[in-house]
Design a protein around this motif. Structure first.
Motif, PDB file in Angstrom:
ATOM      1  N   UNK A 237      25.048 -84.965 -40.545  1.00 50.74           N
ATOM      2  CA  UNK A 237      24.431 -85.952 -41.441  1.00 50.74           C
ATOM      3  C   UNK A 237      24.888 -87.378 -41.159  1.00 50.74           C
ATOM      4  N   UNK A 238      26.190 -87.541 -40.869  1.00 49.65           N
ATOM      5  CA  UNK A 238      26.663 -88.908 -40.649  1.00 49.65           C
ATOM      6  C   UNK A 238      26.161 -89.434 -39.296  1.00 49.65           C
ATOM      7  N   UNK A 239      25.979 -88.524 -38.337  1.00 51.51           N
ATOM      8  CA  UNK A 239      25.353 -88.926 -37.072  1.00 51.51           C
ATOM      9  C   UNK A 239      23.968 -89.482 -37.327  1.00 51.51           C
ATOM     10  N   UNK A 240      23.224 -88.737 -38.102  1.00 51.96           N
ATOM     11  CA  UNK A 240      21.851 -89.143 -38.408  1.00 51.96           C
ATOM     12  C   UNK A 240      21.865 -90.494 -39.113  1.00 51.96           C
ATOM     13  N   UNK A 241      22.800 -90.637 -40.047  1.00 52.38           N
ATOM     14  CA  UNK A 241      22.929 -91.892 -40.778  1.00 52.38           C
ATOM     15  C   UNK A 241      23.218 -93.046 -39.823  1.00 52.38           C
ATOM     16  N   UNK A 242      24.222 -92.855 -38.960  1.00 50.90           N
ATOM     17  CA  UNK A 242      24.597 -93.903 -38.008  1.00 50.90           C
ATOM     18  C   UNK A 242      23.432 -94.212 -37.071  1.00 50.90           C
ATOM     19  N   UNK A 243      22.767 -93.161 -36.621  1.00 49.74           N
ATOM     20  CA  UNK A 243      21.648 -93.317 -35.688  1.00 49.74           C
ATOM     21  C   UNK A 243      20.533 -94.156 -36.318  1.00 49.74           C
ATOM     22  N   UNK A 244      20.133 -93.773 -37.532  1.00 48.18           N
ATOM     23  CA  UNK A 244      19.006 -94.468 -38.168  1.00 48.18           C
ATOM     24  C   UNK A 244      19.378 -95.899 -38.555  1.00 48.18           C
ATOM     25  N   UNK A 245      20.567 -96.068 -39.172  1.00 40.03           N
ATOM     26  CA  UNK A 245      20.933 -97.434 -39.570  1.00 40.03           C
ATOM     27  C   UNK A 245      21.068 -98.326 -38.340  1.00 40.03           C
ATOM     28  N   UNK A 246      21.622 -97.768 -37.272  1.00 39.67           N
ATOM     29  CA  UNK A 246      21.756 -98.558 -36.055  1.00 39.67           C
ATOM     30  C   UNK A 246      20.381 -98.907 -35.495  1.00 39.67           C
ATOM     31  N   UNK A 247      19.443 -97.976 -35.601  1.00 40.96           N
ATOM     32  CA  UNK A 247      18.105 -98.228 -35.088  1.00 40.96           C
ATOM     33  C   UNK A 247      17.400 -99.296 -35.928  1.00 40.96           C
ATOM     34  N   UNK A 248      17.551 -99.198 -37.238  1.00 42.51           N
ATOM     35  CA  UNK A 248      16.950-100.232 -38.093  1.00 42.51           C
ATOM     36  C   UNK A 248      17.546-101.590 -37.745  1.00 42.51           C
ATOM     37  N   UNK A 249      18.878-101.618 -37.588  1.00 44.73           N
ATOM     38  CA  UNK A 249      19.532-102.860 -37.170  1.00 44.73           C
ATOM     39  C   UNK A 249      19.029-103.320 -35.810  1.00 44.73           C
ATOM     40  N   UNK A 250      18.873-102.355 -34.901  1.00 47.72           N
ATOM     41  CA  UNK A 250      18.429-102.680 -33.549  1.00 47.72           C
ATOM     42  C   UNK A 250      17.031-103.283 -33.526  1.00 47.72           C
ATOM     43  N   UNK A 251      16.173-102.805 -34.430  1.00 46.37           N
ATOM     44  CA  UNK A 251      14.809-103.348 -34.486  1.00 46.37           C
ATOM     45  C   UNK A 251      14.798-104.786 -34.996  1.00 46.37           C
ATOM     46  N   UNK A 252      15.859-105.172 -35.714  1.00 44.40           N
ATOM     47  CA  UNK A 252      15.937-106.559 -36.202  1.00 44.40           C
ATOM     48  C   UNK A 252      16.745-107.447 -35.262  1.00 44.40           C
ATOM     49  N   UNK A 253      17.236-106.888 -34.165  1.00 45.45           N
ATOM     50  CA  UNK A 253      18.166-107.611 -33.290  1.00 45.45           C
ATOM     51  C   UNK A 253      17.618-108.995 -32.946  1.00 45.45           C
ATOM     52  N   UNK A 254      18.377-110.026 -33.347  1.00 42.04           N
ATOM     53  CA  UNK A 254      17.851-111.381 -33.172  1.00 42.04           C
ATOM     54  C   UNK A 254      18.872-112.337 -32.549  1.00 42.04           C
ATOM     55  N   UNK A 255      19.970-112.549 -33.259  1.00 43.70           N
ATOM     56  CA  UNK A 255      20.874-113.650 -32.910  1.00 43.70           C
ATOM     57  C   UNK A 255      21.316-113.641 -31.446  1.00 43.70           C
ATOM     58  N   UNK A 256      21.821-112.513 -30.980  1.00 35.58           N
ATOM     59  CA  UNK A 256      22.400-112.481 -29.624  1.00 35.58           C
ATOM     60  C   UNK A 256      21.313-112.687 -28.555  1.00 35.58           C
TER      61      UNK A 256
END
Lengths: 326, 301
Positions: A237-256
Motif C-alpha cells: 500500500x505504501x508503495x502504491x501511495x508513493x508511486x501515485x503521489x510521486x506521479x501526481x507531483x511529476x505531472x506538475x513538475x515545473x520549477x527545475x
C-alpha cells in the motif's frame, strides 16, 4: 436505545456550529479552486489570442490531441501545437520515470537499512536529517545551484573538475545537450526527493510486526528472502501511495525544468506539461484556450490518480475512523 | 565438535554483521556528501570574487570576498545595475516572510477549525464534507491556474498578496492530517465536559482544543511555511507588474539567474545562498519535528 436518542438530540442542537467551523474552508475552496476550475473549463472551449472569450467548441482539444485544424485554428498551427503538446507529455513522463526509478531504489535501500534492527546503522538520526535537507530548499534556488555547478563551460564546478582530472577533453554540455540535460534534471529531482521517499517508506516498514521476521529467521529464511517475501508485500500500500503521489507531483513538475537553462527561456527538450501550459498563457502569450484545454486534460488525469490515493486513505483508515468518532 | 562449529558460525555471523554495518555506514557517508556538497559549493563560492571563481571554480576553501559581493547587490554599476534592478534582499525577505507567515497562520488555524468541526459535531452534510476534502486532497492548484489568473484579472486581484495568502485557509491535506491527529489524541468527552462547565463552543475551540492540538499544529506550520516560502509558480503568475517591492524571494532568484549580460558569478552564488539560508536555518533548528512529521500525514502501511 433511548439513551442514544437523547444523545443524538443533544448533538443535533449543536449542528450549526459544525457548519460554522467548516464554512471558511468551503467558501475559500470554492472561490480559489472550484470557480477557477469551472473558469478553466469554460476557457478551454474558447479561442486563443484575439478569440479569447469566443466559443469555439472542441477546437482546442482537437488541435492539441489530434493536430486537427478548424475554423478558428489553421491546420498548420494545430499541427505545430499538437506536436509540442505530445512532446511535452513525453518529456514529462521521461523526466518523472527516470527520477522515480532511481529515487525509489535508493530510498528503499535506505529505508530498509534505517529500520533494520539486526544491523544497527550508526548515525541514522543524522543521516535522516541530512537526506531530507534537499527537499526543503526552494526549487528555484536548487535549479540555480545546479546550473552554476553543471554549467557548460570550464568556469563551472563539475566541468572544471572533469577537465582537471583529464576525464574529458572538452567541457560537457550539461545544460544544452538534450539528453545530458534531461539526465541532470532527473538527478536533481532524485536529489531533492529521495529523503522524503525514504521517510515515507520507513513509516511503512516500522508498521511491520518484528515477530514475523523472527519467525522467518527461525525457519531459516535469509535476509534477501525475507525482504522479498515479507517486507515487499506488506509495503504494497505504501508503495502504491508513493508511486501515485510521486506521479501526481511529476505531472506538475515545473520549477527545475523551467529554470534549468542558460538563456532565461526554457529549453524545448525540458518543456514539461506544466511548462507547456504556463508558456501559453504567461505574460503576453494569450493562448488561454490551449492552456485551459491542456489543464483540463491534466486535471482529469490527476483526479483519476487522486482517486486511487483516496481509496488507499479511506480503505485503511475507515475502520479506525469509525471507532474514533463513536 | 558440534559445539566448536556452532561457535565458529556465531563468530562468522557477528563478523558478517560488522562488515555489513561498515559498508552501510560508508555508503551513507557517500550519500551525505552528495547531498551536502552542492550546497557547500554554493556557500564557498558566495564568498569568492568572480575572477577567482573563473580561475578555479571548484574549491572547498572559502574566500574573503563575501562583503564585496553583498555590496555589489546594491551597486548601480555592478552588472550594469541589473542586480539592483532584480534583487533586493530586504524586500525579498520581507515579502516572502509576510506571505509565508500569513499563509501559515491561516492554514493551521482554519485547518484546525475544519477538522474540529468535522470531528466534534454531527450534522447532515458531515460525511459528504469529509469525503469531498479527502477526494480533492491530491488536486494541485496548478491545474486551475489559467482560470484563476483570468478570474483574478477580472476582479482586480492580480498584483495583490490576497490570492497568495487567503487560499491557505482551504488546505485539504492539512485538514486530513489534523483529522487523523484528532481521532487519535483528542477525546470528545472534553468538549462535553466544557459544555457542562458552561464554556461556549468557540471558547472551547480556542482555549481547550487549540492548546491540545499544538504538536499537530507545529508540524503542519513548519511544512506550510516551507511550502509557501518555496512557492514560485503562483507568485510568478499572479504578480504580473514586475514590481521589485512586491516580489517574493524565489521570483528574485529567478530574475537574477535569467540575467544574460555581465554576470558576476560570486554575486549569483550569494543570491542563491541567501535565498536558501532562512529555510535551512529553520530546518536545522526543527529537523527532529520535521523528520518525524513527514510520514505522519501519509498512509500507514
Amino acid at each position: 436505545m433511548s439513551e442514544t436518542r437523547a444523545k443524538s438530540r443533544k448533538i443535533v442542537s449543536y449542528a450549526k456550529y459544525g457548519y460554522i467551523f467548516i464554512a471558511p474552508f468551503f467558501i475559500v475552496y470554492c472561490f480559489f479552486m472550484v470557480y477557477p476550475l469551472i473558469n478553466t473549463f469554460i476557457l478551454s472551449f474558447q479561442g486563443n489570442d484575439n478569440l479569447v472569450g469566443v466559443g469555439v467548441g472542441f477546437d482546442n482539444y482537437k488541435a492539441l490531441l489530434f493536430g486537427m485544424g478548424s475554423d478558428t485554428i489553421p491546420a498548420d498551427n494545430a499541427m505545430a501545437a499538437s506536436k509540442d503538446y505530445w512532446s511535452s507529455w513525453g518529456i514529462t513522463l521521461i523526466l518523472w520515470a527516470g527520477n522515480f526509478v532511481v529515487q525509489l531504489a535508493l530510498s528503499l535501500l535506505l529505508a530498509v537499512w534505517f529500520s533494520d534492527t539486526r544491523i544497527k546503522l550508526k548515525g541514522a538520526g543524522f543521516f535522516k536529517v541530512v537526506f531530507y535537507l534537499p527537499n526543503i530548499i526552494t526549487a528555484v534556488s536548487v535549479a540555480g545551484m545546479f546550473i552554476m555547478l553543471f554549467g557548460d563551460t570550464k568556469y563551472n564546478v563539475v566541468n572544471s573538475v572533469l577537465l582537471k582530472m583529464g576525464l574529458v577533453g572538452d567541457p560537457i554540455k550539461f545544460v544544452t545537450n538534450d539528453w545530458i540535460a534531461r539526465v541532470v534534471v532527473m538527478f536533481i529531482q532524485s536529489w531533492m526527493w529521495f529523503g522524503n521517499t525514504t521517510l515515507l517508506l520507513m513509516s511503512g516498514i516500522f508498521g511491520i510486526d518484528p515477530s514475523i521476521y523472527e519467525a522467518a529467521s527461525i525457519d531459516g529464511s535469509s535476509g534477501m528472502h525475507q525482504f522479498i517475501n515479507i517486507t515487499m508485500p506488506i509495503l504494497k500500500p505504501i508503495f502504491l501511495y508513493v508511486f501515485i503521489t510521486s506521479m501526481i507531483g511529476g505531472l506538475q513538475m515545473f520549477d527545475i525544468p523551467y529554470m534549468y537553462n542558460n538563456t532565461g527561456t526554457t529549453s524545448p527538450f525540458l518543456r514539461t506539461q506544466a511548462v507547456y501550459i504556463y508558456n501559453h498563457f504567461y505574460k503576453g502569450a494569450n493562448n488561454y484556450g490551449y492552456s485551459a484545454a491542456a489543464s483540463i486534460i491534466l486535471f482529469i488525469i490527476t483526479a483519476a490518480l487522486g482517486l486511487v490515493i483516496y481509496n488507499i486513505n479511506t480503505g485503511d483508515g475507515s475502520g479506525k475512523k469509525r471507532k474514533g468518532s463513536k | 565438535m558440534a559445539y566448536v562449529n556452532e561457535r565458529r558460525e556465531l563468530k562468522d555471523y557477528t563478523r558478517s554483521i560488522k562488515i555489513q554495518q561498515v559498508i552501510r555506514f560508508v555508503i551513507c557517508i557517500i550519500i551525505t556528501i552528495i547531498a551536502l556538497l552542492p550546497i557547500y559549493f554554493i556557500v564557498v563560492n558566495a564568498t569568492r570574487a568572480h575572477s577567482d571563481i573563473i580561475k578555479n571554480p571548484a574549491t572547498l576553501i572559502p574566500g574573503g570576498n563575501i562583503i564585496k559581493n553583498f555590496q555589489k547587490l546594491n551597486d548601480p554599476n555592478a552588472a550594469a545595475g541589473m542586480y539592483q534592478l532584480n534583487f533586493n534582499l530586504f524586500y525579498g525577505y520581507r515579502n516572502s516572510l509576510f506571505v509565508s507567515g500569513s499563509a501559515t497562520i491561516l492554514s493551521v488555524l482554519f485547518s484546525g477549525a475544519t477538522a474540529y468541526g468535522l470531528s466534534v459535531y454531527d450534522f447532515k452534510f458531515k460525511k459528504a464534507a469529509r469525503t469531498i476534502i479527502l477526494a480533492v486532497m491530491m488536486i494541485p492548484t496548478q491545474v486551475v491556474s489559467v482560470g484563476l489568473l483570468r478570474f483574478m484579472m477580472s476582479i482586480g486581484l492580480t498584483n495583490s498578496y490576497i490570492p497568495l495568502i487567503v487560499p491557505a485557509i482551504a488546505a485539504p491535506a492539512t485538514v486530513f492530517f489534523m483529522l487523523q491527529y484528532m481521532q487519535s489524541s483528542f477525546p470528545l468527552e472534553i468538549v462535553e465536559a466544557a459544555r457542562i462547565d458552561g464554556s461556549g463552543e468557540f471558547r472551547t475551540f480556542f482555549q481547550i482544543a487549540l492548546p491540545m492540538l499544538k504538536p499537530a499544529f507545529a508540524v503542519q506550520a513548519i511544512f506550510a511555511f516551507v511550502t509557501n516560502w518555496n512557492n514560485f509558480y503562483m507568485p510568478s503568475i499572479l504578480l504580473t507588474n514586475n514590481d521589485i517591492k512586491m516580489k517574493t524571494m524565489p521570483m528574485m532568484v529567478q530574475a537574477v539567474l535569467a540575467m544574460q549580460k555581465s554576470v558576476d558569478n560570486g554575486v549569483n552564488y550569494l543570491v542563491v545562498m541567501m535565498s536558501i539560508l532562512p529555510v535551512v536555518i529553520v530546518y536545522l533548528c526543527l529537523s527532529k519535528f520535521i523528520v518525524r512529521g513527514v510520514a505522519l500525514g501519509a498512509v500507514k502501511g
